[in-house]
Design a protein around this motif. Structure first.
Motif, PDB file in Angstrom:
ATOM      1  N   GLY A  75      35.352  13.597  58.353  1.00  0.00           N
ATOM      2  CA  GLY A  75      34.113  13.111  57.769  1.00  0.00           C
ATOM      3  C   GLY A  75      33.044  12.733  58.772  1.00  0.00           C
ATOM      4  O   GLY A  75      31.865  12.672  58.410  1.00  0.00           O
ATOM      5  N   HIS A  76      33.429  12.507  60.034  1.00  0.00           N
ATOM      6  CA  HIS A  76      32.473  11.971  61.001  1.00  0.00           C
ATOM      7  C   HIS A  76      32.287  12.807  62.270  1.00  0.00           C
ATOM      8  O   HIS A  76      31.277  12.645  62.953  1.00  0.00           O
ATOM      9  CB  HIS A  76      32.880  10.554  61.418  1.00  0.00           C
ATOM     10  N   SER A  77      33.233  13.649  62.617  1.00  0.00           N
ATOM     11  CA  SER A  77      33.109  14.395  63.869  1.00  0.00           C
ATOM     12  C   SER A  77      31.944  15.383  63.805  1.00  0.00           C
ATOM     13  O   SER A  77      31.640  15.947  62.748  1.00  0.00           O
ATOM     14  CB  SER A  77      34.396  15.165  64.167  1.00  0.00           C
ATOM     15  N   TRP A  78      31.341  15.621  64.951  1.00  0.00           N
ATOM     16  CA  TRP A  78      30.223  16.575  65.002  1.00  0.00           C
ATOM     17  C   TRP A  78      30.692  17.990  65.299  1.00  0.00           C
ATOM     18  O   TRP A  78      29.923  18.937  65.227  1.00  0.00           O
ATOM     19  CB  TRP A  78      29.229  16.146  66.087  1.00  0.00           C
ATOM     20  N   LYS A  79      31.974  18.195  65.620  1.00  0.00           N
ATOM     21  CA  LYS A  79      32.483  19.494  66.039  1.00  0.00           C
ATOM     22  C   LYS A  79      33.146  20.252  64.888  1.00  0.00           C
ATOM     23  O   LYS A  79      33.884  19.686  64.094  1.00  0.00           O
ATOM     24  CB  LYS A  79      33.501  19.344  67.165  1.00  0.00           C
ATOM     25  N   VAL A  80      32.895  21.562  64.846  1.00  0.00           N
ATOM     26  CA  VAL A  80      33.523  22.430  63.861  1.00  0.00           C
ATOM     27  C   VAL A  80      35.049  22.374  63.975  1.00  0.00           C
ATOM     28  O   VAL A  80      35.765  22.405  62.978  1.00  0.00           O
ATOM     29  CB  VAL A  80      33.023  23.883  64.020  1.00  0.00           C
ATOM     30  N   ALA A  81      35.574  22.267  65.206  1.00  0.00           N
ATOM     31  CA  ALA A  81      37.024  22.239  65.416  1.00  0.00           C
ATOM     32  C   ALA A  81      37.692  21.115  64.637  1.00  0.00           C
ATOM     33  O   ALA A  81      38.842  21.253  64.202  1.00  0.00           O
ATOM     34  CB  ALA A  81      37.337  22.109  66.909  1.00  0.00           C
ATOM     35  N   ASP A  82      37.004  19.995  64.449  1.00  0.00           N
ATOM     36  CA  ASP A  82      37.569  18.867  63.725  1.00  0.00           C
ATOM     37  C   ASP A  82      37.368  18.978  62.221  1.00  0.00           C
ATOM     38  O   ASP A  82      38.073  18.332  61.441  1.00  0.00           O
ATOM     39  CB  ASP A  82      36.950  17.556  64.218  1.00  0.00           C
ATOM     40  N   LEU A  83      36.396  19.781  61.793  1.00  0.00           N
ATOM     41  CA  LEU A  83      36.089  19.932  60.371  1.00  0.00           C
ATOM     42  C   LEU A  83      36.883  21.052  59.723  1.00  0.00           C
ATOM     43  O   LEU A  83      37.296  20.957  58.567  1.00  0.00           O
ATOM     44  CB  LEU A  83      34.592  20.203  60.195  1.00  0.00           C
ATOM     45  N   MET A  84      37.128  22.122  60.460  1.00  0.00           N
ATOM     46  CA  MET A  84      37.682  23.351  59.897  1.00  0.00           C
ATOM     47  C   MET A  84      39.100  23.165  59.363  1.00  0.00           C
ATOM     48  O   MET A  84      39.819  22.230  59.718  1.00  0.00           O
ATOM     49  CB  MET A  84      37.697  24.452  60.957  1.00  0.00           C
ATOM     50  N   THR A  85      39.491  24.099  58.503  1.00  0.00           N
ATOM     51  CA  THR A  85      40.870  24.214  58.058  1.00  0.00           C
ATOM     52  C   THR A  85      41.558  25.204  58.978  1.00  0.00           C
ATOM     53  O   THR A  85      41.133  26.360  59.089  1.00  0.00           O
ATOM     54  CB  THR A  85      40.922  24.725  56.602  1.00  0.00           C
ATOM     55  N   SER A  86      42.592  24.759  59.671  1.00  0.00           N
ATOM     56  CA  SER A  86      43.231  25.608  60.679  1.00  0.00           C
ATOM     57  C   SER A  86      44.401  26.417  60.118  1.00  0.00           C
ATOM     58  O   SER A  86      44.828  27.395  60.721  1.00  0.00           O
ATOM     59  CB  SER A  86      43.703  24.772  61.867  1.00  0.00           C
ATOM     60  N   ASP A  87      44.917  26.010  58.964  1.00  0.00           N
ATOM     61  CA  ASP A  87      46.062  26.717  58.371  1.00  0.00           C
ATOM     62  C   ASP A  87      45.541  27.862  57.498  1.00  0.00           C
ATOM     63  O   ASP A  87      45.372  27.724  56.288  1.00  0.00           O
ATOM     64  CB  ASP A  87      46.896  25.740  57.542  1.00  0.00           C
ATOM     65  N   VAL A  88      45.266  29.004  58.125  1.00  0.00           N
ATOM     66  CA  VAL A  88      44.699  30.144  57.408  1.00  0.00           C
ATOM     67  C   VAL A  88      45.645  31.336  57.471  1.00  0.00           C
ATOM     68  O   VAL A  88      46.423  31.490  58.412  1.00  0.00           O
ATOM     69  CB  VAL A  88      43.321  30.552  57.980  1.00  0.00           C
ATOM     70  N   VAL A  89      45.559  32.176  56.453  1.00  0.00           N
ATOM     71  CA  VAL A  89      46.346  33.400  56.402  1.00  0.00           C
ATOM     72  C   VAL A  89      45.446  34.550  56.847  1.00  0.00           C
ATOM     73  O   VAL A  89      44.350  34.730  56.313  1.00  0.00           O
ATOM     74  CB  VAL A  89      46.864  33.669  54.983  1.00  0.00           C
ATOM     75  N   VAL A  90      45.901  35.315  57.840  1.00  0.00           N
ATOM     76  CA  VAL A  90      45.102  36.399  58.404  1.00  0.00           C
ATOM     77  C   VAL A  90      45.817  37.730  58.203  1.00  0.00           C
ATOM     78  O   VAL A  90      47.037  37.828  58.384  1.00  0.00           O
ATOM     79  CB  VAL A  90      44.851  36.166  59.920  1.00  0.00           C
ATOM     80  N   ALA A  91      45.051  38.755  57.837  1.00  0.00           N
ATOM     81  CA  ALA A  91      45.589  40.107  57.702  1.00  0.00           C
ATOM     82  C   ALA A  91      44.867  41.025  58.682  1.00  0.00           C
ATOM     83  O   ALA A  91      43.669  40.884  58.895  1.00  0.00           O
ATOM     84  CB  ALA A  91      45.397  40.620  56.269  1.00  0.00           C
ATOM     85  N   ASP A  92      45.611  41.952  59.301  1.00  0.00           N
ATOM     86  CA  ASP A  92      44.956  42.883  60.203  1.00  0.00           C
ATOM     87  C   ASP A  92      44.432  44.090  59.429  1.00  0.00           C
ATOM     88  O   ASP A  92      44.669  44.228  58.225  1.00  0.00           O
ATOM     89  CB  ASP A  92      45.879  43.317  61.347  1.00  0.00           C
ATOM     90  N   GLU A  93      43.716  44.967  60.116  1.00  0.00           N
ATOM     91  CA  GLU A  93      43.031  46.063  59.428  1.00  0.00           C
ATOM     92  C   GLU A  93      43.978  47.102  58.844  1.00  0.00           C
ATOM     93  O   GLU A  93      43.577  47.907  57.995  1.00  0.00           O
ATOM     94  CB  GLU A  93      42.052  46.750  60.383  1.00  0.00           C
ATOM     95  N   GLU A  94      45.245  47.097  59.252  1.00  0.00           N
ATOM     96  CA  GLU A  94      46.221  48.047  58.725  1.00  0.00           C
ATOM     97  C   GLU A  94      47.000  47.497  57.524  1.00  0.00           C
ATOM     98  O   GLU A  94      47.834  48.199  56.955  1.00  0.00           O
ATOM     99  CB  GLU A  94      47.204  48.456  59.829  1.00  0.00           C
ATOM    100  N   THR A  95      46.731  46.251  57.141  1.00  0.00           N
ATOM    101  CA  THR A  95      47.446  45.654  56.014  1.00  0.00           C
ATOM    102  C   THR A  95      47.083  46.368  54.716  1.00  0.00           C
ATOM    103  O   THR A  95      45.900  46.545  54.412  1.00  0.00           O
ATOM    104  CB  THR A  95      47.091  44.163  55.889  1.00  0.00           C
ATOM    105  N   PRO A  96      48.066  46.775  53.923  1.00  0.00           N
ATOM    106  CA  PRO A  96      47.776  47.420  52.630  1.00  0.00           C
ATOM    107  C   PRO A  96      47.019  46.469  51.708  1.00  0.00           C
ATOM    108  O   PRO A  96      47.281  45.255  51.700  1.00  0.00           O
ATOM    109  CB  PRO A  96      49.161  47.736  52.074  1.00  0.00           C
ATOM    110  N   ILE A  97      46.094  47.023  50.931  1.00  0.00           N
ATOM    111  CA  ILE A  97      45.293  46.157  50.067  1.00  0.00           C
ATOM    112  C   ILE A  97      46.142  45.503  48.984  1.00  0.00           C
ATOM    113  O   ILE A  97      45.792  44.435  48.489  1.00  0.00           O
ATOM    114  CB  ILE A  97      44.103  46.915  49.440  1.00  0.00           C
TER     115      ILE A  97
END
Length: 201
Positions: A75-97
């Motif tokens: 709620g108070h930090s000025w940095k994106v690193a402290d605001l962001m959600t770090s637990d994300v699911v990532v798919a590469d370009e070869e992942t089937p739709i």
């Protein structure tokens, strides 16, 4: 078909070292509700969305995060690193739709709050604290206790010419982050030096 066949190649991103205001401005300018956070090496380290701004202090949401170190940081930090959600699911370009579709079904939805971003961009930094090393020290200790829920009794805090040094024990990384964010938000602070260590149960 794979991800590369349907994806949008031109993606708006932000750095974890950018300011929260900068991120909000990018989202408003591009009319997007979220974007990946990418480090200098091009690696996705998180995502920031309008939902991350819901408990920002600029919106008067201090009470929602009071007493919880992690909530205070977001709620108070000025940095994106402290605001962001770090637990994300990532798919590469070869992942089937088909696989991507399954992953996306886990989402419960997105709520757009562009007006909240405008409030964050327009908000002024808190400058109500009186200048001076003693005043800085008192303000930090008060905010740690009342706003971030961190017990300052286990910490040693010194302030010299606006430079803040912390030492002592904290219980978690969230408390460590909260100590830094609290100090950075006090008027007159020129730098924060962390000499903290984690207390063992």
């Amino acid at each position: 078909m794979r991800a590369k066949d349907v994806m949008t190649a031109k993606v708006v991103t932000v750095s974890p070292d950018h300011s929260v205001r900068h991120a909000a401005r990018i989202m408003l300018d591009h009319r997007i509700s979220g974007m990946p956070v990418v480090d200098d090496g091009g690696r996705v380290v998180g995502i920031v969305s309008e939902g991350d701004f819901l408990r920002r202090s600029e919106l008067g949401a201090t009470a929602l995060s009071s007493g919880e170190a992690r909530g205070y940081v977001k709620g108070h930090s000025w940095k994106v690193a402290d605001l962001m959600t770090s637990d994300v699911v990532v798919a590469d370009e070869e992942t089937p739709i088909e696989r991507i579709a399954v992953l996306m079904q886990r989402l419960v939805g997105v709520v757009s709050r562009a007006d909240l971003l405008r409030a964050v961009v327009a908000a002024k930094f808190d400058d109500a604290t009186a200048a001076g090393d003693d005043a800085i020290r008192r303000s930090i200790l008060t905010r740690l206790r009342e706003d971030a829920g961190v017990n300052g009794d286990a910490l040693t805090l010194t302030v010299s010419d606006g430079l803040v040094h912390f030492s002592g024990a904290v219980r978690s990384q969230s408390e460590r982050d909260a100590v830094r964010v609290v100090a950075e938000g006090v008027r007159g602070v020129k730098g924060v030096y962390d000499h903290l260590y984690f207390a063992h149960p």
